[in-house]
Motif scaffolding. Sequence first.
Motif, mmCIF file in Angstrom:
data_model
loop_
_atom_site.group_PDB
_atom_site.id
_atom_site.type_symbol
_atom_site.label_atom_id
_atom_site.label_comp_id
_atom_site.label_asym_id
_atom_site.label_seq_id
_atom_site.Cartn_x
_atom_site.Cartn_y
_atom_site.Cartn_z
ATOM 1 N N SER A 274 -10.920 8.006 -9.368
ATOM 2 C CA SER A 274 -10.856 7.773 -10.803
ATOM 3 C C SER A 274 -10.035 7.326 -11.408
ATOM 4 O O SER A 274 -8.727 7.540 -10.621
ATOM 5 C CB SER A 274 -11.031 9.392 -11.594
ATOM 6 O OG SER A 274 -10.984 8.861 -12.931
ATOM 7 N N THR A 275 -9.926 6.355 -12.051
ATOM 8 C CA THR A 275 -8.734 5.642 -12.772
ATOM 9 C C THR A 275 -8.247 6.415 -14.174
ATOM 10 O O THR A 275 -7.243 5.999 -14.741
ATOM 11 C CB THR A 275 -8.789 4.185 -13.104
ATOM 12 O OG1 THR A 275 -10.000 4.111 -13.972
ATOM 13 C CG2 THR A 275 -9.200 3.513 -11.697
ATOM 14 N N ARG A 276 -9.218 7.328 -14.678
ATOM 15 C CA ARG A 276 -8.629 8.131 -15.760
ATOM 16 C C ARG A 276 -8.253 9.576 -15.824
ATOM 17 O O ARG A 276 -8.371 10.312 -16.587
ATOM 18 C CB ARG A 276 -9.986 7.882 -16.608
ATOM 19 C CG ARG A 276 -10.539 6.532 -17.186
ATOM 20 C CD ARG A 276 -9.249 5.922 -17.857
ATOM 21 N NE ARG A 276 -9.243 4.579 -17.795
ATOM 22 C CZ ARG A 276 -8.407 3.588 -18.331
ATOM 23 N NH1 ARG A 276 -7.652 4.361 -19.243
ATOM 24 N NH2 ARG A 276 -8.344 2.404 -18.028
ATOM 25 N N ALA A 277 -8.284 9.969 -14.197
ATOM 26 C CA ALA A 277 -7.782 11.194 -13.902
ATOM 27 C C ALA A 277 -7.284 11.275 -12.531
ATOM 28 O O ALA A 277 -7.406 10.031 -11.732
ATOM 29 C CB ALA A 277 -9.053 12.167 -13.960
ATOM 30 N N VAL A 278 -6.760 12.242 -11.834
ATOM 31 C CA VAL A 278 -6.140 12.237 -10.608
ATOM 32 C C VAL A 278 -7.228 12.020 -9.739
ATOM 33 O O VAL A 278 -6.964 11.466 -8.670
ATOM 34 C CB VAL A 278 -5.262 13.619 -10.509
ATOM 35 C CG1 VAL A 278 -4.699 13.562 -9.053
ATOM 36 C CG2 VAL A 278 -4.192 13.822 -11.437
ATOM 37 N N LEU B 156 0.429 2.773 5.571
ATOM 38 C CA LEU B 156 -0.865 2.400 4.699
ATOM 39 C C LEU B 156 -1.147 3.899 3.801
ATOM 40 O O LEU B 156 -1.433 3.685 2.768
ATOM 41 C CB LEU B 156 -1.819 1.937 5.742
ATOM 42 C CG LEU B 156 -3.104 1.626 4.829
ATOM 43 C CD1 LEU B 156 -2.629 0.330 4.091
ATOM 44 C CD2 LEU B 156 -4.138 1.329 5.664
ATOM 45 N N GLN C 137 1.195 4.226 1.261
ATOM 46 C CA GLN C 137 0.984 3.098 0.230
ATOM 47 C C GLN C 137 -0.413 3.475 -0.868
ATOM 48 O O GLN C 137 -0.199 3.344 -1.893
ATOM 49 C CB GLN C 137 0.615 1.798 0.845
ATOM 50 C CG GLN C 137 0.854 0.540 -0.137
ATOM 51 C CD GLN C 137 0.484 -0.725 0.581
ATOM 52 O OE1 GLN C 137 0.156 -0.501 1.910
ATOM 53 N NE2 GLN C 137 0.572 -1.681 0.052
ATOM 54 N N TYR C 138 -1.252 4.155 -0.099
ATOM 55 C CA TYR C 138 -2.560 4.554 -0.997
ATOM 56 C C TYR C 138 -1.991 5.840 -1.778
ATOM 57 O O TYR C 138 -2.223 5.668 -3.198
ATOM 58 C CB TYR C 138 -3.526 5.141 0.119
ATOM 59 C CG TYR C 138 -4.551 4.182 0.495
ATOM 60 C CD1 TYR C 138 -4.312 2.909 1.323
ATOM 61 C CD2 TYR C 138 -5.995 4.553 0.179
ATOM 62 C CE1 TYR C 138 -5.234 1.933 1.527
ATOM 63 C CE2 TYR C 138 -6.887 3.527 0.785
ATOM 64 C CZ TYR C 138 -6.621 2.429 1.071
ATOM 65 O OH TYR C 138 -7.395 1.348 1.710
ATOM 66 N N LEU C 139 -1.297 6.931 -1.221
ATOM 67 C CA LEU C 139 -0.925 8.054 -1.992
ATOM 68 C C LEU C 139 0.226 7.816 -3.043
ATOM 69 O O LEU C 139 0.085 8.143 -4.171
ATOM 70 C CB LEU C 139 -0.386 9.216 -1.041
ATOM 71 C CG LEU C 139 -1.615 9.613 -0.061
ATOM 72 C CD1 LEU C 139 -0.950 10.455 0.943
ATOM 73 C CD2 LEU C 139 -2.761 10.413 -1.010
ATOM 74 N N VAL C 140 1.127 7.048 -2.714
ATOM 75 C CA VAL C 140 2.405 7.121 -3.493
ATOM 76 C C VAL C 140 2.492 5.575 -4.441
ATOM 77 O O VAL C 140 2.750 5.652 -5.694
ATOM 78 C CB VAL C 140 3.488 7.311 -2.674
ATOM 79 C CG1 VAL C 140 4.809 6.990 -3.542
ATOM 80 C CG2 VAL C 140 3.527 8.331 -1.940
ATOM 81 N N ASP C 141 2.077 4.634 -3.520
ATOM 82 C CA ASP C 141 2.021 3.253 -4.536
ATOM 83 C C ASP C 141 1.009 3.120 -5.461
ATOM 84 O O ASP C 141 0.945 2.406 -6.540
ATOM 85 C CB ASP C 141 2.281 1.990 -3.468
ATOM 86 C CG ASP C 141 3.419 2.024 -2.932
ATOM 87 O OD1 ASP C 141 4.486 2.530 -3.238
ATOM 88 O OD2 ASP C 141 3.673 1.456 -1.863
ATOM 89 N N SER C 142 -0.500 3.326 -4.780
ATOM 90 C CA SER C 142 -1.562 3.127 -5.606
ATOM 91 C C SER C 142 -2.109 4.496 -6.515
ATOM 92 O O SER C 142 -3.248 4.364 -6.833
ATOM 93 C CB SER C 142 -2.543 2.578 -4.656
ATOM 94 O OG SER C 142 -2.220 1.326 -4.134
ATOM 95 N N PHE C 143 -1.444 5.460 -5.954
ATOM 96 C CA PHE C 143 -1.695 6.635 -6.636
ATOM 97 C C PHE C 143 -3.369 7.161 -6.423
ATOM 98 O O PHE C 143 -4.046 7.819 -7.186
ATOM 99 C CB PHE C 143 -1.622 6.570 -8.045
ATOM 100 C CG PHE C 143 -0.429 6.127 -8.552
ATOM 101 C CD1 PHE C 143 0.981 6.937 -8.215
ATOM 102 C CD2 PHE C 143 -0.127 5.169 -9.388
ATOM 103 C CE1 PHE C 143 2.036 6.499 -8.567
ATOM 104 C CE2 PHE C 143 1.157 4.670 -9.452
ATOM 105 C CZ PHE C 143 2.193 5.363 -9.202
ATOM 106 N N ARG C 144 -4.092 6.834 -5.247
ATOM 107 C CA ARG C 144 -5.363 6.863 -4.786
ATOM 108 C C ARG C 144 -5.233 8.260 -3.953
ATOM 109 O O ARG C 144 -5.548 8.045 -2.747
ATOM 110 C CB ARG C 144 -5.796 5.539 -4.042
ATOM 111 C CG ARG C 144 -5.910 4.351 -4.998
ATOM 112 C CD ARG C 144 -6.239 3.132 -4.061
ATOM 113 N NE ARG C 144 -7.405 3.161 -3.443
ATOM 114 C CZ ARG C 144 -7.953 2.281 -2.685
ATOM 115 N NH1 ARG C 144 -7.123 1.273 -2.466
ATOM 116 N NH2 ARG C 144 -9.211 2.515 -2.207
ATOM 117 N N TRP C 145 -5.124 9.340 -4.519
ATOM 118 C CA TRP C 145 -4.931 10.493 -3.615
ATOM 119 C C TRP C 145 -6.265 10.985 -2.926
ATOM 120 O O TRP C 145 -6.224 11.121 -1.674
ATOM 121 C CB TRP C 145 -4.667 11.689 -4.660
ATOM 122 C CG TRP C 145 -3.428 11.779 -5.014
ATOM 123 C CD1 TRP C 145 -2.611 10.700 -4.849
ATOM 124 C CD2 TRP C 145 -2.556 12.727 -5.704
ATOM 125 N NE1 TRP C 145 -1.132 11.134 -5.596
ATOM 126 C CE2 TRP C 145 -1.407 12.333 -5.763
ATOM 127 C CE3 TRP C 145 -2.929 14.169 -6.082
ATOM 128 C CZ2 TRP C 145 -0.082 13.194 -6.577
ATOM 129 C CZ3 TRP C 145 -2.122 14.851 -6.580
ATOM 130 C CH2 TRP C 145 -0.583 14.507 -6.774
#
Lengths: 295, 343
Positions: free
Chosen positions: A50-54, A251, A254-262
Amino acid sequence: MTGAPSPAIASRGGAQRPVWWLILPALVLLVCFLVLPYVSIVVMSFREASTRAVYGDGFTLEHYTTVIADPFIWGIVWRTLRTGLIVTVVTLLLGYPVAYHLARTRSRWASVLYIFVISPLLVGLVVRTFAWLIILSNGGVANNALKWAGLIDRPIQLLNTPLGVTIGLIHVFLPFVILPLLGNLQAINPEVAMAGRSLGASRLQTFLRVTLPLSMPGIQAGSILVFVLSISAYVTPAMLGGSQGRTMAVLVVQYLVDSFRWPAGAALAIFMAAITLSVIAVYLRLTARAMRRLP
Amino acid sequence: MPSRRQFLAAMAAASATLPFAGRLRAQTPFVIPTYGGTWAKFWEETLVPGFTAATGTAAQIDVGLGKDFVSKIRAGGDASPYSVFMGNENIAATLRAEGFFEPLDMSKIPNAAGLYDGLLNANNSGLRAIVSPIGLAYRTDMVQTPPKAWTDLWDNPEFAGRIGLYQIGNTGAQLFLRMTGKLFGSGDTDMDTAFAKVKELLPFTQASWSGEVAASLMRGDVAIAPVDWTEILMLQDKGAPVEIVVPTEGVLSYEQSFNIVATGDRKDEAHAYINYLLDPQVQSNMADVFYTSPANREAVVSDALKPRLPIQGDAMSKIVRFEWDSYVDIAAEVADRWNREIG
């Protein structure tokens, strides 16, 4: 002698009973700081993005199916495994003679050499990697030395390449292969090798057929340690690898910290952990077969 | 098997810690997130003591990156470790979209009246209090024709293969990508054009942060790069042969966004802190220390600094800004595309 144990024996037996609460702190620590976070990561990896929640409300397999079907990800997995393999082999080749010498030497300089071996561990990883950054840069020591030797006309790209990462990791993890090997080699009775020599074997034959097989447990422990540490290393690939030397750990961050894609980052981390475990399982099986013949 | 007494003792020991947890919660300090290095030093030695003297609020700093603060606020759930967030505006937009921020109460931030245009977000949903403009920096000893415009990166053949940019995780890369879309395409969200044009610049060195690209300039690994005045003026202070220009199309800017965290419990102090940051004297001090452009019109830039800091006063209008709240929806896709197409 039969019958009831004497009071002394009963008392000793009582003292040897496992004291369950002594393992409690370690158990709590393990559950709190390893098992629970792992469970949390696994659960997170099935969350919807989601881009509107974690993360979204529902659960999905999408992150795993995307990762598994993505050749780009497999390319980085292969680069990561290849780097880990090269680092492991090179550290073994470099570290074995050092460990062998340290195990056999009676020189008073042995302790100095030992300090040299562990010296990379005495300086912070970021500082060591930064030193490599300076050495490997276009105008750095490595390129200048190659130019001075007449081997190159213009600087070659060492920084931001898989080669740069490999060089940095070899330096960082060399002690991790030497130390387990050293303990193993020291435990091998030198008289076993001498017996081989006395039976007519050459030095090389004695090494290949006696010492090397007996040191397999040390080789196995050191190589697994270095392999696992290499493929999960973050600082060195992040600082020396750039985009060309990017590994899975980079990578994932990058997913977790840079792009916040947990959720997607968690799936990527679990995917890599599964691959690592598979590789180690195969390696353990192969090396266990070789070690089965040891006395 | 454990005896009942042993079990009770273990439980008692564990439960004895619970009241402490409650007490610790009640005594939560006012935590100020900030960056490391010279930033942390300035915060510790100057800014926090000044804030405490001005407001009577004791505070402690937590050093990290904006992304770290995001993770901690997210992980904190309904009990954030911070009541105030500091980070680049594009990073702040992520947390804002996820509902972690609440609008600023402007009655508690009187110094915001002096903010330059564009620094207060719509609906008071955050403001940018620290501005580090980004221009085109180059090595004076490696470049014969100094750049004048962003498009020179494409047009001047002497820059080919000697350009430094950022990895997509850095705000600098996202700013540059959007600027490229704006310059060559239909707008700053025209990613197809932006990617096509950035690919034309390959091969280029990618840095993780502006300090790293500045170091690449120092080492001579790159001859030209988009860098902020903060880094370049610091390099010049050390005698490095570097110069920085204001491109004709305008400058980009790292803008530290300050927001009130909805799940924090010291919101009054957070407002007071933001107000203190915007104090003209504090803004002037930061300009002296970090070479940042004051965000407050009332702040005075020293005569010595004025010629070195072109983006200040009326020239603040040369900052090209982008809207980040909707960009959140494509940010992950853009990062992924960068990894695959640029490397």
